[in-house]
Scaffold this active site. Structure first.
Site, PDB file in Angstrom:
ATOM      1  N   GLY A  53     -14.813 -14.398  81.929  1.00  0.00           N
ATOM      2  CA  GLY A  53     -14.459 -15.498  82.798  1.00  0.00           C
ATOM      3  C   GLY A  53     -15.662 -16.335  83.179  1.00  0.00           C
ATOM      4  O   GLY A  53     -16.800 -15.857  83.183  1.00  0.00           O
ATOM      5  N   GLY A  55     -17.975 -18.359  85.940  1.00  0.00           N
ATOM      6  CA  GLY A  55     -18.440 -17.910  87.241  1.00  0.00           C
ATOM      7  C   GLY A  55     -19.574 -16.922  87.175  1.00  0.00           C
ATOM      8  O   GLY A  55     -20.125 -16.536  88.208  1.00  0.00           O
ATOM      9  N   HIS A  56     -19.938 -16.497  85.934  1.00  0.00           N
ATOM     10  CA  HIS A  56     -21.034 -15.546  85.750  1.00  0.00           C
ATOM     11  C   HIS A  56     -22.270 -16.194  85.116  1.00  0.00           C
ATOM     12  O   HIS A  56     -23.207 -15.498  84.742  1.00  0.00           O
ATOM     13  CB  HIS A  56     -20.590 -14.390  84.864  1.00  0.00           C
ATOM     14  CG  HIS A  56     -19.361 -13.695  85.346  1.00  0.00           C
ATOM     15  ND1 HIS A  56     -19.223 -13.238  86.631  1.00  0.00           N
ATOM     16  CD2 HIS A  56     -18.199 -13.402  84.714  1.00  0.00           C
ATOM     17  CE1 HIS A  56     -18.042 -12.679  86.772  1.00  0.00           C
ATOM     18  NE2 HIS A  56     -17.388 -12.769  85.625  1.00  0.00           N
ATOM     19  N   LYS A 104     -17.154  -6.521  78.158  1.00  0.00           N
ATOM     20  CA  LYS A 104     -17.374  -5.859  79.441  1.00  0.00           C
ATOM     21  C   LYS A 104     -16.149  -5.027  79.797  1.00  0.00           C
ATOM     22  O   LYS A 104     -15.013  -5.422  79.518  1.00  0.00           O
ATOM     23  CB  LYS A 104     -17.645  -6.892  80.545  1.00  0.00           C
ATOM     24  CG  LYS A 104     -18.862  -7.764  80.286  1.00  0.00           C
ATOM     25  CD  LYS A 104     -19.218  -8.629  81.475  1.00  0.00           C
ATOM     26  CE  LYS A 104     -18.105  -9.527  81.953  1.00  0.00           C
ATOM     27  NZ  LYS A 104     -17.615 -10.464  80.907  1.00  0.00           N
ATOM     28  N   ASP A 109     -10.412  -8.193  79.953  1.00  0.00           N
ATOM     29  CA  ASP A 109     -11.282  -8.424  78.805  1.00  0.00           C
ATOM     30  C   ASP A 109     -10.946  -7.463  77.669  1.00  0.00           C
ATOM     31  O   ASP A 109     -10.837  -7.864  76.498  1.00  0.00           O
ATOM     32  CB  ASP A 109     -12.750  -8.254  79.208  1.00  0.00           C
ATOM     33  CG  ASP A 109     -13.265  -9.381  80.089  1.00  0.00           C
ATOM     34  OD1 ASP A 109     -12.444 -10.198  80.538  1.00  0.00           O
ATOM     35  OD2 ASP A 109     -14.480  -9.440  80.319  1.00  0.00           O
ATOM     36  N   HIS A 217     -16.918 -10.033  90.107  1.00  0.00           N
ATOM     37  CA  HIS A 217     -15.756 -10.912  90.234  1.00  0.00           C
ATOM     38  C   HIS A 217     -15.369 -11.111  91.700  1.00  0.00           C
ATOM     39  O   HIS A 217     -14.237 -11.474  91.997  1.00  0.00           O
ATOM     40  CB  HIS A 217     -14.555 -10.354  89.461  1.00  0.00           C
ATOM     41  CG  HIS A 217     -14.776 -10.270  87.990  1.00  0.00           C
ATOM     42  ND1 HIS A 217     -15.298  -9.167  87.383  1.00  0.00           N
ATOM     43  CD2 HIS A 217     -14.551 -11.182  87.002  1.00  0.00           C
ATOM     44  CE1 HIS A 217     -15.385  -9.375  86.077  1.00  0.00           C
ATOM     45  NE2 HIS A 217     -14.938 -10.586  85.822  1.00  0.00           N
TER      46      HIS A 217
END
Length: 335
Positions: A53, A55-56, A104, A109, A217
């Site tokens: 996702g 945001g990382h 991950k 995922d 997250h």
């Protein structure tokens, strides 16, 4: 909530467009803008593909390039990329030697990368390595067992270098599985994450509290406690990591102190200094270091400490040249 954005729904797409524009010497969009790949693929090399996702950032798109990833697939914020994105990356980057997927250990995922791998059976040779370095695994949300967190960076760098050197798919799979036993991470946070879609924090803390064992997250940790001084926080993290590791045949290690997005750099270096001293007192030689904001959780104020034991092979591969948006060292092909 204050964010530099237009609307939440288009934030990821607009951000990725800016990323590719800023780093077009190294990366390009794949067909349909479903993924980002390195500008120059190497025929006959195993393709290394990862994703997750948004945001990382800079993980994973910031690790696409020479000596690391061939492609990265980005989902919505904190949401796995879809199988069709992953399939498109496989089709584009497999130049004949197959693809290694670095995934991950989060349920979404795992599921979507497995679906993609199953969809291309018969057309592509696929192997998968699961990144699972988080010591705060008991009761962790969104995953079965250890989550893949900042240690994923180390897996991507070492396997990327091995692929660049010509290692075959089976060798890369075996190397990745060995790495998973040698990397451990623990994170703490001083605030939750403000998610653009919801405009609210994932968890809230009192001014004198911290969250221990957080994921990336915005998940709450294993417990919260009163915030204390940096020496005490680092000691808690390091002792937890050491209790979870077997030193095996090596006392050499890489120490990574990673910021979650809202932590000033001086604080990261302060924790690094304390953690290094604590690990060395325990008999571990820190032979390589990395300090900075690499695997984030949007604007979370927090950090993680990763210890990765290094044998001769891992040390050599870590030192191999890399040219990505986020990591650059050594002499590399700059075509």
């Amino acid at each position: 909530m204050k964010k530099f954005m237009n609307v939440a729904a288009s934030m990821v797409a607009e951000s990725l467009e800016g990323f590719v524009s800023a780093h077009d010497r190294v990366v390009v969009f794949g067909p349909g803008r479903k993924f980002i790949r390195r500008r120059h693929l190497t025929p006959g090399k195993v393709a290394i593909i990862s994703g997750g996702g948004a945001g990382h950032e800079p993980m994973h798109v910031g690790f696409v390039g020479h000596g690391m990833l061939d492609a990265a697939c980005t989902g919505h914020i904190f949401t796995s990329p879809t199988p069709d994105q992953i399939i498109a990356a496989i089709e584009e980057t497999d130049t004949g030697a197959g693809c290694l997927l670095i995934v991950k250990n989060y349920d979404g995922d795992i599921m979507n990368f497995e679906m993609a791998a199953e969809a291309v059976i018969g057309r592509h040779r696929i192997e998968t390595v699961i990144a699972s370095d988080d010591v705060a695994a008991q009761g962790a949300a969104r995953s079965s067992g250890r989550r893949g967190v900042a240690g994923t960076l180390i897996v991507e760098k070492i396997l990327g270098a091995a692929a660049e050197a010509g290692m075959n798919l089976a060798g890369l799979k075996a190397l990745g599985e060995r790495l998973s036993t040698q990397i451990r991470t623990m994170g703490v946070a001083l605030s939750g994450v403000t998610v653009p879609d919801t405009a609210r924090a994932t968890f809230t803390l009192e001014p004198d509290e911290m969250e221990v064992g957080v994921g990336i997250h915005g998940e709450p940790g294993l417990f919260r406690q009163k915030i204390t001084d940096a020496d005490t926080i680092a000691s808690m993290i390091c002792s937890t990591i050491l209790a979870d590791m077997e030193l095996q045949n090596s006392d050499r290690a890489l120490l990574l102190v990673n910021g979650f997005g809202g932590t000033p750099t001086p604080e990261l270096y302060l924790i690094y200094n304390v953690a290094r001293r604590l690990f060395e007192v325990s008999g571990i030689r820190i032979v390589r270091s990395l300090v900075g904001t690499y695997v984030t959780s949007l604007d979370m104020a927090g950090l993680s400490v990763t210890l990765s034991l290094f044998d001769e092979e891992a040390l050599r591969l870590w030192d191999e040249p890399v040219l990505t948006a986020a990591l650059q060292w050594g002499r590399h092909d700059q075509r």
